[in-house]
Design an enzyme around this catalytic site. Structure first.
Site, PDB file in Angstrom:
ATOM      1  CB  THR A 262      -0.881   0.156   1.184  1.00 12.56           C
ATOM      2  OG1 THR A 262      -0.067   0.333   2.449  1.00 12.56           O
ATOM      3  CG2 THR A 262      -2.014  -0.994   1.405  1.00 12.56           C
ATOM      4  CG  ASP A 263       1.130   6.082  -0.981  1.00 15.18           C
ATOM      5  OD1 ASP A 263       1.993   6.139  -0.062  1.00 15.18           O
ATOM      6  OD2 ASP A 263       1.186   6.681  -1.983  1.00 15.18           O
ATOM      7  CD1 TRP A 264       3.829   4.802   5.729  1.00 14.64           C
ATOM      8  CD2 TRP A 264       4.107   3.747   3.814  1.00 14.64           C
ATOM      9  NE1 TRP A 264       4.818   3.980   5.730  1.00 14.64           N
ATOM     10  CE2 TRP A 264       5.099   3.289   4.485  1.00 14.64           C
ATOM     11  CE3 TRP A 264       4.131   3.363   2.544  1.00 14.64           C
ATOM     12  CZ2 TRP A 264       6.031   2.337   4.190  1.00 14.64           C
ATOM     13  CZ3 TRP A 264       5.024   2.524   2.126  1.00 14.64           C
ATOM     14  CH2 TRP A 264       5.902   2.175   2.825  1.00 14.64           C
TER      15      TRP A 264
END
Length: 737
Positions: A262-264
């Protein structure tokens, strides 16, 4: 980092006692798939789930019981970010994490040189390896759809073929260091405004022809080991757990065997994350940069909630075995790879690479004489000028700071003013000219009008007495400039720079404008500024690169990786209503469809101010008549296009020869022409070289939405040999049978 050192020590001790009883997963002489299968068979369900989510801001767990180390990640893609605290977003304030800042990826794309991409990947990989990182979060390959996107500086331009060619060597050379590239942001992260929830809808043609090819090349040609999902939604479902994007396209169609990260903060649902292709969840319960919460890492969607769903039979056990296998494969390729080389950081070799990439990426947009029939203003001849005034906040600003996750802590930083002083000595004076405020994320300083006026007055008075003025302006990496988390608010230059340009021209016509930015800008004064240079964000050696180009020590050879529209509505994304850009805050539709960048300018006959592929030189190049190997192509054949290019000037230079193909008549909309090949060649004065390109039937295809396949229609095509998308040097017709 103590945890990592402990696990690494444990692993080393285990490996040092290799015997006949050594588990297969510990033996790196065994095939990786055998090691993955063996390790998976020894793990508990809880250990498998623990692999799938963060254990700190930038690490995910290994399996301590089995001596399998954790994964350590770091932001990129222009350098290895300074160390972040274990459990909050503050910097750890280490004294040994200063690195080299390399030019932004827009600059790399502007080199149009895959050799520079390979060099970039090699040296940034060495720095990541030295810092003991297993995954570097980059490169970015999202398509430049609008100049308002705050994150365009992290990407590789508007053309899918150029981005594809340029990302592959970066990935390959980076991963030779035992550090995984994590290509981002998959997919359609083409704006920062409302990035966490904006729901993007577009045609299949636009998706497959424009926005996916660079990701596909990263997987199929680059062999990338990890991919980062985007924040936005795609057709109603978040990109980080999107069945269509991750399962069908990435893992089924492209056979991607790595990890989706994931992106954060990009995960939003346990069930979707479990079944829709997400492997590692990072940064949940934060917005990616700033906020914190009381939730623990075991509360992540792919942590205890996922474990409960597995035990309750609400999701198949096959999902966790697939995720754990992919993560183990990544660990064996990186953290447990005993063949990876030693790293290095901030070396002379790395500085030389950063300087060379900057030299090849800087674009000379305009170079005209001030006096009719006089010599062009650039390069700057030291003998002609006694007083060279450098103006601008960007001449001294540390542009490694700001930008969000791409912020870098550098060991050394050569500013444009430093570089010009090194080249021209005490002939150089400086005036700030405008103020841009402190580098900050999420907000920006307000500069009082008194300060704006006084700085401008000072610069104008000094310019009146100068022989030459070099204004170093553009954007910066503050919020609402070139920065993640928010898009630009205006297409024009900020901080009163337009007025400053006009005022300087009023007292001194010998004006060189250097734009440092990752985006196109509006230029109402363009006809009156004799010399304009697009300088990008150039990193640690930026001042030296700029001085090399401005002085003529290096002949500029960069070309634009995206178009500069004269006005914002000349850009396809902005030619419709707000639903096209920026959307209605919930949904968005890409109404320009496949006509992105030069495809729009060509097809709609709306010329760009500076077109895609444009870039001048201090020498001149002439093109011969292109020659085809045959007048027809068949379904199983190829066709070559050959053109002679000659340096007709007095200095050595490099030219980027571009080959586009157009379909004369088709049952569906097609652009006038599309980039299919390019070559960067070096020529001495008077030297001539033949450049040959080979076309295949695949180069003539479009994505057919009815059959969901790539196809071409037999008929007449044209091959365009160009110096830019708008500078056609030769056209040859051929027929597809």
């Amino acid at each position: 980092m103590k945890n990592k050192f402990f696990v690494t020590l444990l692993l080393a001790c285990s490996i040092s006692t290799v015997s006949a009883q050594t588990p297969v997963y510990m033996d790196d002489a065994q095939p990786i798939e055998a090691r993955v299968k063996d390790a998976l068979s020894r793990m508990t369900l809880e250990e498998k789930v623990a692999l799938c989510h963060a254990q700190s801001k930038f690490s995910s767990a290994g399996v301590p019981r089995l001596g399998i180390p954790e994964l350590w990640m770091s932001d990129g893609p222009h350098g290895v970010r300074a160390e972040i605290n274990w459990n909050d977003w503050g910097y750890a304030n280490w004294t040994n994490d200063s690195i080299t800042a390399f030019p932004a990826l827009t600059c790399l794309a502007a080199t149009w040189n895959p050799d520079m991409s390979a060099k970039y990947g090699k040296v940034i990989g060495e720095e990541a390896r030295y810092r003991e990182k297993d995954v570097l979060l980059g490169p970015g390959v999202n398509i430049y759809r609008t100049p308002m996107n705050g994150r365009n500086f992290e990407y590789m331009g508007e053309d899918p073929y150029l981005a594809s060619v340029m990302c592959v060597p970066y990935i390959q050379e980076l991963q030779k260091n035992g550090v995984a590239a994590c290509v981002k942001h998959y997919a359609l992260n083409n704006q920062e405004l409302w990035r966490g929830h904006i729901d993007v809808n577009l045609s299949d043609r636009a998706l497959y022809e424009i926005y996916l090819p660079a990701f596909k090349a990263a997987v199929e040609e680059g062999g990338v080991w990890s991919i980062m999902g985007a924040y936005n939604k795609i057709r109603g479902q978040h990109a980080c757990h999107n069945d269509f994007a991750l399962n069908k396209i990435l893992k089924d169609d492209w056979k991607f065997d790595g990890c989706v990260v994931t992106d954060w903060g990009g995960a939003h649902d346990t069930y979707e994350a479990a079944v829709n292709g997400l492997d590692i969840e990072m940064g949940s319960y934060t917005n990616g940069l700033t906020s914190e919460s009381a939730f623990t890492y075991n509360d992540y969607y792919l942590a205890n909630p996922y474990l409960r769903m597995l035990k309750d039979g609400k999701v198949p056990m096959s999902t966790i075995d697939d995720k754990a296998s992919r993560i183990l494969r990544l660990i064996f390729r990186t953290a447990m790879n005993r063949q990876k080389p030693y790293g290095s950081v901030a070396t002379e070799e790395h500085y030389a690479a950063a300087r060379e990439i900057g030299n090849e990426g800087i674009v000379l947009l305009k170079n005209a004489p001030v006096i009719k029939k006089g010599a062009p203003l650039l390069p700057i001849d030291a003998a002609k000028y006694q007083n060279i005034l450098v103006v601008g906040d960007n001449a001294v600003r540390l542009l490694n700071q700001g930008g969000g996750s791409s912020e870098l802590k550098v060991k050394d930083m050569v500013s444009p003013l430093d570089g010009l002083r090194a080249a021209y000595g005490d002939k150089v004076t400086y005036a700030k000219g405008y103020a841009a405020g402190r580098p900050m994320y999420g907000r920006a300083d307000e500069i009082s009008q008194n300060v704006v006026d006084s700085l401008r007055v000072e610069a104008v008075e000094m310019a009146r007495k100068a022989d030459l003025v070099v204004l170093v302006g553009g954007l910066n990496k503050n919020h609402f400039q070139d920065c993640e988390g928010g898009d630009r608010l205006e297409y024009g230059l900020p901080f009163g720079q337009d007025e400053l340009v006009e005022a300087l021209l009023g007292v001194n016509k010998n004006l060189v404008l250097v734009l440092l930015s990752g985006n196109a800008v509006e230029m109402p004064w363009v006809s009156r500024v004799p010399a304009i240079v697009q300088g990008w964000y150039l990193g640690s050696m930026g001042g030296k690169s700029l001085a090399d180009i401005l002085s003529g020590a290096v002949n500029p050879s960069g070309k634009l990786p995206f178009s500069f529209p004269a006005k914002l509505t000349d850009c396809g994304a902005h030619a419709f209503d707000e639903l096209s850009y920026p959307g209605d805050s919930i949904k968005q539709e890409y109404k320009e469809d496949i006509l992105v960048g030069y495809r729009w300018h060509d097809t709609k006959k709306t010329p760009a101010l500076f077109p895609f592929g444009h870039g001048l030189s201090y020498t001149t190049f002439t093109y011969g008549k292109p020659v085809l190997s045959a007048k027809t192509m068949t379904a199983d054949g190829t066709l070559t296009v050959t053109v002679a290019v000659k340096n007709t000037g007095s200095v050595a230079g490099k030219e980027i020869v571009q080959l586009y193909v157009g379909d004369d008549k088709c049952s569906v909309l097609r652009p006038v022409k599309e980039l299919k090949r390019f070559a960067k060649i070096a020529l001495a004065p008077g030297e001539e070289k033949n450049v040959t390109f080979t076309l295949t039937p695949d180069d003539l295809k479009y994505y057919d939405e009815i059959s969901a396949t790539w196809k071409y229609e037999p008929g007449k095509f044209k091959a365009y040999v160009c110096a830019s998308s708008a500078d056609v040097r030769g056209v040859v017709p051929f027929e597809m049978k």
